[in-house]
Design an enzyme around this catalytic site. Structure first.
Site, PDB file in Angstrom:
ATOM      1  N   LYS A 213      46.069  18.819  26.805  1.00 20.29           N
ATOM      2  CA  LYS A 213      47.073  19.076  27.896  1.00 20.29           C
ATOM      3  C   LYS A 213      48.329  18.100  27.429  1.00 20.29           C
ATOM      4  O   LYS A 213      48.487  17.392  26.702  1.00 20.29           O
ATOM      5  CB  LYS A 213      46.661  18.498  29.186  1.00 20.29           C
ATOM      6  N   ARG A 253      35.539  19.630  30.063  1.00 16.33           N
ATOM      7  CA  ARG A 253      35.623  20.848  29.951  1.00 16.33           C
ATOM      8  C   ARG A 253      36.926  20.893  28.768  1.00 16.33           C
ATOM      9  O   ARG A 253      37.830  20.031  28.715  1.00 16.33           O
ATOM     10  CB  ARG A 253      36.600  21.354  31.213  1.00 16.33           C
TER      11      ARG A 253
END
Length: 271
Positions: A213, A253
């Site tokens: 991210k 995840r």
């Protein structure tokens, strides 16, 4: 129900983007081939998404989303018996995905997108992942603001868990996700990661999803390195997820399943 035994490493959820505009890979691979590779690498769960939720992403119609995910889920289910998650905010897509073989509904809106989201999840007997997001994908990173990000995210997730149980979803089927990168600044994300133990202390298993991210790159920019290529954020991804695992996260995840599996194996050997 996803089974987790105490004192074992968290489950690894492998990400499969059936989209042309994912922030991480931009549709650069064949989703079915990628699913097979993640299974070989040791993914415990596969998470299938047909609509990008990156900042600025445009909405996708129900029909287009179903056309992207259902054939893929059917193909995976024909080869693999493990848990398949549908990453969608639309009840109609969830229904179609479950008919094709999905068993988990991963919703970035925590089942608030549609009036029937909660009842649909209950009818499907779904395991659900309830995520926090401030705003919506197109605008969520414009100006995120919190007075106390940890307390506000915590309260929201617990409220959504209560709503899910009131709708008939069994407590043991509910997972919480603080929504790293979804309507949060770098400092908000860091605060939530530091609060993993607190967020995991309420009896609901916690999922951490920080893979590749943008905040990882934002942290590096302080040192003069932009890390604009998402594939160059794997080291930061591993650091966040190992910290989360040590502090109670029960599922991670990630895009890079083999690397995460290796990191967790060594972490287990050292603890």
């Amino acid at each position: 129900m996803l089974s987790i035994l105490p004192n074992l490493a968290p489950l690894i959820m492998g990400i499969i983007n059936a989209t042309p505009d994912s922030f991480s890979d931009g549709g650069a691979y064949d989703p079915l081939s990628h699913a097979r590779q993640l299974i070989v690498e040791g993914a415990d769960v596969l998470d299938i998404g047909g609509e990008s939720t990156r900042p600025g992403a445009a909405p996708v119609s129900v029909e287009d989303e179903i056309s992207r995910v259902v054939p893929l889920i059917e193909a995976i289910r024909a080869e693999w018996p493990g848990p398949i998650s549908i990453d969608t905010l639309k009840p109609d897509v969830a229904r179609a995905a479950f008919k094709a073989g999905a068993t988990i509904w991963n919703d970035v809106t925590a089942l608030t997108h549609a009036p029937e989201s909660l009842t649909t999840a209950a009818e499907l007997n779904a395991d659900v992942i309830l995520m926090h997001m401030q705003g919506e994908p197109r605008t969520m990173q414009a100006a995120p603001h919190y007075d106390d990000v940890v307390a506000e995210v915590e309260a929201y997730l617990l409220d959504r868990a209560e709503a899910a149980m009131a709708a008939g979803i069994a407590r043991e089927k509910i997972w919480l996700d603080p929504g790293i990168g979804f309507g949060k600044t770098l400092n908000h994300n860091l605060a939530l990661i530091r609060a993993t133990e607190r967020l995991a202390s309420h009896g609901f298993p916690l999922l951490m999803a920080a893979s590749r991210k943008r905040f990882i790159a934002a942290l590096e920019e302080r040192e003069g390195d932009t890390a604009s290529d998402a594939t160059q954020r794997i080291g930061g991804t591993m650091a966040v997820h190992l910290y989360a695992a040590q502090n109670g996260a029960r599922m991670l995840r990630v895009h890079d399943v083999a690397a995460m599996k290796q990191a967790l194996r060594l972490w287990q050997a050292l603890t």
